[in-house]
Design an enzyme around this catalytic site. Structure first.
Site: not given
Length: 404
Positions: A85, A87, A93, A95, A97, A126, A404
């Site tokens: 995961v 960007v 900053r 949007g 993600l 998260y 992982f």
């Protein structure tokens, strides 16, 4: 949603590699060499998502593979194991993600996954998507060749394996051991290929593999490497993977690792909080806990399935209201020894978001501790203490043990 924030399902290998490249760059690594990409592998059951910049280039990614998560009471649920995961720095900053997370969790719901799990590179990312720390682990160092207490569990036989034999034996053994540990997940073939017989820059690294055999057969294993010392004979053994299904296996594998010649000790990251090696050693100070860190992050995707698969302790029921930061409200639930049922419009005894619920769901934190810290709201005095008995289920501490 703006077109630049549209999330694309990636099926073309070239797009997947470009997404993985974008992710690796967010970790300040790269470029991805051919051998490293081949080692990462491809599998038809993997799920890749990407977002593009205004020029059409992939600038963000999110990846998951299917797994099974063990819950308190040894029930298992389908889960999405989330990784890769990120960007790109010049597109954050904005949007992207959030768009990736929403699309990934929506897809997980549609597939029938009960939860999503991940290992977080940063602890502040998260929570706003409903993930929370569900298990923790201890970083430890044990000095070489310690003395073991005479009453410590006796070891069985430890034998070393080559990569080919390990590939045949370890997946089934880990799956069996993981079925008894809350927080443990199953691993796919790609994961095992990278762990046992990696390609790329990891291919030349030393890798030792050993299995412990007790009275009832194989019941534990360890995979390790080395950290080279400043001079010959001062290497450290570095544990990559160690699972045991009995006190004898725990004792036997650690005795074996700490007795390896030409080393000064053994270091291991994120070991189970209930491993308690110090209780087996004549000098407990040769076992040092050098830190404690988050292990597995968890986000409930299907609340009824997740609550229904978990075992519950004894005690009086409580009514708990849950909040989901991304989707419709997670509902109000009556939790009791017989399970969890919707409570409709009943006034809640306790209230929390999914992020904070994760801390108690696998048994890592007691509801009363979460209420004391302000993470849960207690509307009825004594409700958190009642919840403590409901969430407490006999068994080992939660631990994932799989990176992982």
């Amino acid at each position: 949603m703006n077109a630049e924030h549209d999330v694309h399902v990636l099926t073309d290998p070239a797009d997947r590699r470009a997404a993985y490249e974008a992710f690796v760059r967010t970790l300040h690594r790269g470029p991805v060499q051919d051998a490293a990409w081949e080692a990462h592998g491809q599998s038809p059951d993997e799920h890749w998502l990407g977002v593009r910049g205004t020029d059409g280039e992939l600038v963000g990614s999110a990846f998951s593979f299917p797994t099974r998560l063990t819950l308190p009471g040894a029930g298992r649920v389908d889960a999405a194991a989330v990784s890769a995961v990120g960007v790109r720095a010049d597109h954050t900053r904005a949007g992207r993600l959030t768009a990736l997370m929403r699309a990934q969790l929506t897809a997980a719901r549609l597939r029938g996954d009960a939860v999503a799990v991940l290992r977080a590179s940063e602890a502040t990312i998260y929570g706003r998507f409903g993930y929370g720390i569900a298990s923790r682990g201890d970083h430890v160092r044990v000095a070489a060749r310690p003395q073991w207490r005479p009453e410590a569990p006796g070891p069985g036989r430890v034998r070393m394996l080559g990569a080919a034999e390990a590939t045949k034996l370890l997946p089934d053994l880990q799956d069996r051991l993981a079925a008894a540990r809350p927080g443990a997940i199953t691993r796919n073939a790609r994961w095992w290929r990278r762990a046992i017989d990696p390609a790329g820059t990891s291919a030349s690294e030393y890798r030792g593999i050993a299995v412990h055999t007790g009275p009832d057969g194989d019941d534990g294993f360890a995979v390790w490497g080395v950290r080279e010392g400043e001079r010959f004979g001062t290497d450290e053994i570095v544990v990559h993977d160690l699972w045991s299904g009995s006190p004898s296996a725990t004792s036997g594998l650690w005795r074996f690792l700490t007795a390896i010649d030409l080393s000064t000790g053994v270091v291991a990251w994120a070991r189970p909080c209930d491993e308690d090696l110090d209780l087996m050693l004549a000098d407990p100070r040769v076992h040092r806990i050098t830190g404690r860190a988050d292990d597995l992050w968890l986000r409930i995707v299907d609340v009824p399935t997740a609550l229904g698969a978990r075992a519950w302790g004894t005690g009086d029921p409580v009514v708990l209201r849950l909040h989901d930061p991304l989707f419709d409200d997670a509902g109000t639930w009556r939790l009791g020894p017989d399970g969890a049922v919707p409570a409709g419009g009943a006034l809640p005894d306790l209230e929390c978001g999914l992020e904070s619920f994760a801390a108690a769901f696998l048994g890592d934190r007691a509801p009363s501790a979460l209420a004391t810290a302000g993470r849960w709201t207690e509307h009825v005095a004594g409700a958190a203490a009642r919840a403590d008995t409901l969430f407490a289920v006999p068994g080992p501490a939660p631990w994932s043990g799989t990176f992982f």
